[in-house]
Design a protein around this motif. Structure first.
Motif, PDB file in Angstrom:
ATOM      1  N   TYR A 120       0.846  -1.196   0.000  1.00  0.00           N
ATOM      2  CA  TYR A 120       0.000   0.000   0.000  1.00  0.00           C
ATOM      3  C   TYR A 120       0.878   1.241   0.000  1.00  0.00           C
ATOM      4  O   TYR A 120       1.802   1.360   0.807  1.00  0.00           O
ATOM      5  CB  TYR A 120      -0.907   0.005   1.231  1.00  0.00           C
ATOM      6  N   ARG A 121       0.622   2.157  -0.915  1.00  0.00           N
ATOM      7  CA  ARG A 121       1.337   3.429  -1.003  1.00  0.00           C
ATOM      8  C   ARG A 121       0.686   4.432  -0.063  1.00  0.00           C
ATOM      9  O   ARG A 121      -0.507   4.745  -0.202  1.00  0.00           O
ATOM     10  CB  ARG A 121       1.304   3.941  -2.436  1.00  0.00           C
ATOM     11  N   VAL A 122       1.454   4.946   0.904  1.00  0.00           N
ATOM     12  CA  VAL A 122       0.925   5.858   1.921  1.00  0.00           C
ATOM     13  C   VAL A 122       0.536   7.187   1.273  1.00  0.00           C
ATOM     14  O   VAL A 122       1.323   7.772   0.521  1.00  0.00           O
ATOM     15  CB  VAL A 122       1.958   6.076   3.038  1.00  0.00           C
ATOM     16  N   THR A 123      -0.655   7.678   1.576  1.00  0.00           N
ATOM     17  CA  THR A 123      -1.213   8.836   0.865  1.00  0.00           C
ATOM     18  C   THR A 123      -1.012  10.172   1.573  1.00  0.00           C
ATOM     19  O   THR A 123      -1.274  11.221   0.991  1.00  0.00           O
ATOM     20  CB  THR A 123      -2.716   8.635   0.618  1.00  0.00           C
ATOM     21  N   ASP A 124      -0.603  10.155   2.862  1.00  0.00           N
ATOM     22  CA  ASP A 124      -0.408  11.431   3.563  1.00  0.00           C
ATOM     23  C   ASP A 124       0.598  11.231   4.700  1.00  0.00           C
ATOM     24  O   ASP A 124       1.191  10.160   4.842  1.00  0.00           O
ATOM     25  CB  ASP A 124      -1.731  11.986   4.088  1.00  0.00           C
ATOM     26  N   ASN A 125       0.779  12.268   5.503  1.00  0.00           N
ATOM     27  CA  ASN A 125       1.751  12.234   6.596  1.00  0.00           C
ATOM     28  C   ASN A 125       1.096  12.052   7.957  1.00  0.00           C
ATOM     29  O   ASN A 125       1.619  12.501   8.976  1.00  0.00           O
ATOM     30  CB  ASN A 125       2.589  13.520   6.595  1.00  0.00           C
ATOM     31  N   GLY A 126      -0.036  11.366   7.984  1.00  0.00           N
ATOM     32  CA  GLY A 126      -0.745  11.165   9.240  1.00  0.00           C
ATOM     33  C   GLY A 126       0.061  10.433  10.296  1.00  0.00           C
ATOM     34  O   GLY A 126      -0.142  10.637  11.488  1.00  0.00           O
ATOM     35  N   LEU A 127       0.986   9.571   9.875  1.00  0.00           N
ATOM     36  CA  LEU A 127       1.813   8.833  10.835  1.00  0.00           C
ATOM     37  C   LEU A 127       3.289   9.232  10.717  1.00  0.00           C
ATOM     38  O   LEU A 127       4.176   8.434  10.987  1.00  0.00           O
ATOM     39  CB  LEU A 127       1.650   7.323  10.632  1.00  0.00           C
ATOM     40  N   ILE A 128       3.536  10.472  10.326  1.00  0.00           N
ATOM     41  CA  ILE A 128       4.929  10.910  10.195  1.00  0.00           C
ATOM     42  C   ILE A 128       5.645  10.891  11.540  1.00  0.00           C
ATOM     43  O   ILE A 128       6.866  10.737  11.611  1.00  0.00           O
ATOM     44  CB  ILE A 128       4.994  12.320   9.548  1.00  0.00           C
ATOM     45  N   GLY A 129       4.878  11.014  12.620  1.00  0.00           N
ATOM     46  CA  GLY A 129       5.465  10.915  13.954  1.00  0.00           C
ATOM     47  C   GLY A 129       6.016   9.538  14.257  1.00  0.00           C
ATOM     48  O   GLY A 129       6.797   9.369  15.207  1.00  0.00           O
ATOM     49  N   GLU A 130       5.633   8.547  13.461  1.00  0.00           N
ATOM     50  CA  GLU A 130       6.168   7.186  13.593  1.00  0.00           C
ATOM     51  C   GLU A 130       7.105   6.859  12.433  1.00  0.00           C
ATOM     52  O   GLU A 130       7.351   5.702  12.119  1.00  0.00           O
ATOM     53  CB  GLU A 130       5.012   6.176  13.659  1.00  0.00           C
ATOM     54  N   ASN A 131       7.579   7.916  11.764  1.00  0.00           N
ATOM     55  CA  ASN A 131       8.528   7.786  10.653  1.00  0.00           C
ATOM     56  C   ASN A 131       7.921   7.065   9.455  1.00  0.00           C
ATOM     57  O   ASN A 131       8.611   6.364   8.716  1.00  0.00           O
ATOM     58  CB  ASN A 131       9.815   7.081  11.095  1.00  0.00           C
ATOM     59  N   GLU A 174     -12.509   5.088  15.516  1.00  0.00           N
ATOM     60  CA  GLU A 174     -11.668   6.278  15.557  1.00  0.00           C
ATOM     61  C   GLU A 174     -10.312   5.951  14.959  1.00  0.00           C
ATOM     62  O   GLU A 174      -9.677   4.964  15.334  1.00  0.00           O
ATOM     63  CB  GLU A 174     -11.510   6.772  16.990  1.00  0.00           C
ATOM     64  N   LEU A 175      -9.888   6.756  14.019  1.00  0.00           N
ATOM     65  CA  LEU A 175      -8.612   6.574  13.331  1.00  0.00           C
ATOM     66  C   LEU A 175      -7.721   7.755  13.685  1.00  0.00           C
ATOM     67  O   LEU A 175      -7.997   8.900  13.289  1.00  0.00           O
ATOM     68  CB  LEU A 175      -8.840   6.489  11.815  1.00  0.00           C
ATOM     69  N   ARG A 176      -6.653   7.486  14.446  1.00  0.00           N
ATOM     70  CA  ARG A 176      -5.821   8.558  14.986  1.00  0.00           C
ATOM     71  C   ARG A 176      -4.488   8.647  14.252  1.00  0.00           C
ATOM     72  O   ARG A 176      -3.875   7.627  13.912  1.00  0.00           O
ATOM     73  CB  ARG A 176      -5.552   8.324  16.466  1.00  0.00           C
ATOM     74  N   SER A 177      -4.034   9.886  14.065  1.00  0.00           N
ATOM     75  CA  SER A 177      -2.698  10.102  13.522  1.00  0.00           C
ATOM     76  C   SER A 177      -1.685   9.992  14.663  1.00  0.00           C
ATOM     77  O   SER A 177      -2.063   9.857  15.835  1.00  0.00           O
ATOM     78  CB  SER A 177      -2.598  11.462  12.833  1.00  0.00           C
ATOM     79  N   ALA A 178      -0.399  10.084  14.335  1.00  0.00           N
ATOM     80  CA  ALA A 178       0.641   9.861  15.334  1.00  0.00           C
ATOM     81  C   ALA A 178       0.785  11.028  16.301  1.00  0.00           C
ATOM     82  O   ALA A 178       1.252  10.848  17.414  1.00  0.00           O
ATOM     83  CB  ALA A 178       1.973   9.587  14.633  1.00  0.00           C
ATOM     84  N   ASP A 179       0.414  12.228  15.868  1.00  0.00           N
ATOM     85  CA  ASP A 179       0.702  13.418  16.667  1.00  0.00           C
ATOM     86  C   ASP A 179      -0.552  14.176  17.093  1.00  0.00           C
ATOM     87  O   ASP A 179      -0.490  15.364  17.381  1.00  0.00           O
ATOM     88  CB  ASP A 179       1.611  14.366  15.869  1.00  0.00           C
ATOM     89  N   VAL A 180      -1.675  13.488  17.114  1.00  0.00           N
ATOM     90  CA  VAL A 180      -2.911  14.174  17.490  1.00  0.00           C
ATOM     91  C   VAL A 180      -2.995  14.292  19.007  1.00  0.00           C
ATOM     92  O   VAL A 180      -3.057  13.293  19.717  1.00  0.00           O
ATOM     93  CB  VAL A 180      -4.145  13.416  16.947  1.00  0.00           C
ATOM     94  N   SER A 181      -2.980  15.524  19.511  1.00  0.00           N
ATOM     95  CA  SER A 181      -3.163  15.754  20.943  1.00  0.00           C
ATOM     96  C   SER A 181      -4.615  16.100  21.251  1.00  0.00           C
ATOM     97  O   SER A 181      -5.108  15.856  22.342  1.00  0.00           O
ATOM     98  CB  SER A 181      -2.242  16.874  21.423  1.00  0.00           C
ATOM     99  N   ASP A 182      -5.275  16.694  20.269  1.00  0.00           N
ATOM    100  CA  ASP A 182      -6.687  17.047  20.398  1.00  0.00           C
ATOM    101  C   ASP A 182      -7.517  15.964  19.730  1.00  0.00           C
ATOM    102  O   ASP A 182      -7.467  15.770  18.521  1.00  0.00           O
ATOM    103  CB  ASP A 182      -6.952  18.385  19.723  1.00  0.00           C
TER     104      ASP A 182
END
Length: 208
Positions: A120-131, A174-182
């Protein structure tokens, strides 16, 4: 060739159901207990017959036998051909090098079943906090029922796909990104609007 006896069919059906629901292979002991066979040796004999019929394969690793359904698709010795994950926005992020399946050495799959793996080709930087960055390629195990906290590829309302951390919150996903604090920034939808395609097992980074 198909299984010839009722017992062989029962064992094969159980293995198929178990892999589909759990995402990994059952042990001889589990198969014996669930199918009423008295011993692991008895299961080993049945599995051997099913293997000779081409209905499954088994391999020994670290002193244990692992069972796969069917014969894995391989090219050269020790390599597997991994197809791309079927998502609705695949062509939007499509590159010329994605015309063909990915060829990978067997050690990269570990104990994963090759036929259940997709790229799967990653489409955004939602998990950039996990490299994990936009444009990276992840290997995904086809599984519709992940555990909380696992990284999944999810299709939203049959239109777009994302890679996020999965959490079940009542009737919603719920689908969370790596850096979501809110928490309000997380993707939250009812389960019928989200299709889980699989769970991430490995990361690849193409040199472009």
């Amino acid at each position: 060739m198909h299984a010839q006896t009722q017992r062989q069919r029962e064992v094969l059906d159980f293995i198929t159901r178990y892999i589909d629901s759990h995402g990994y292979r059952p042990s001889y002991q589990v198969i014996a207990r669930q199918t009423g066979v008295r011993s692991r040796a008895g299961i080993a004999r049945i599995v051997s017959v099913l293997e000779s019929q081409g209905l499954l394969t088994r391999r020994r690793e670290n002193g244990h036998f692992y069972i796969d359904l069917g014969r894995p698709t391989s090219g050269e010795a020790g390599t597997y051909s991994i197809n791309w994950l079927d998502v609705p926005d695949f062509e939007t992020h499509w590159e010329s090098w994605q015309r063909e399946p990915i060829s990978l050495p067997s050690f990269m799959l570990g104990v994963q079943i090759p036929d259940r793996m997709r790229a799967y080709r990653v489409t955004d930087n939602g998990l950039i906090g996990e490299n994990i960055c936009e444009g990276d390629v992840v290997l995904v195990e086809l599984r519709q029922f992940p555990r909380d906290g696992e990284r999944v590829v999810a299709v939203l309302e049959e239109r777009s796909s994302v890679l996020r951390r999965y959490y079940r919150v009542g009737a919603e996903i719920e689908l969370r990104s790596a850096d979501v604090s809110d928490e309000s920034e997380a993707i939250r939808m009812t389960a019928d609007r989200v299709q889980i395609k699989g769970v991430v097992r490995a990361l690849l980074r193409p040199e472009l």
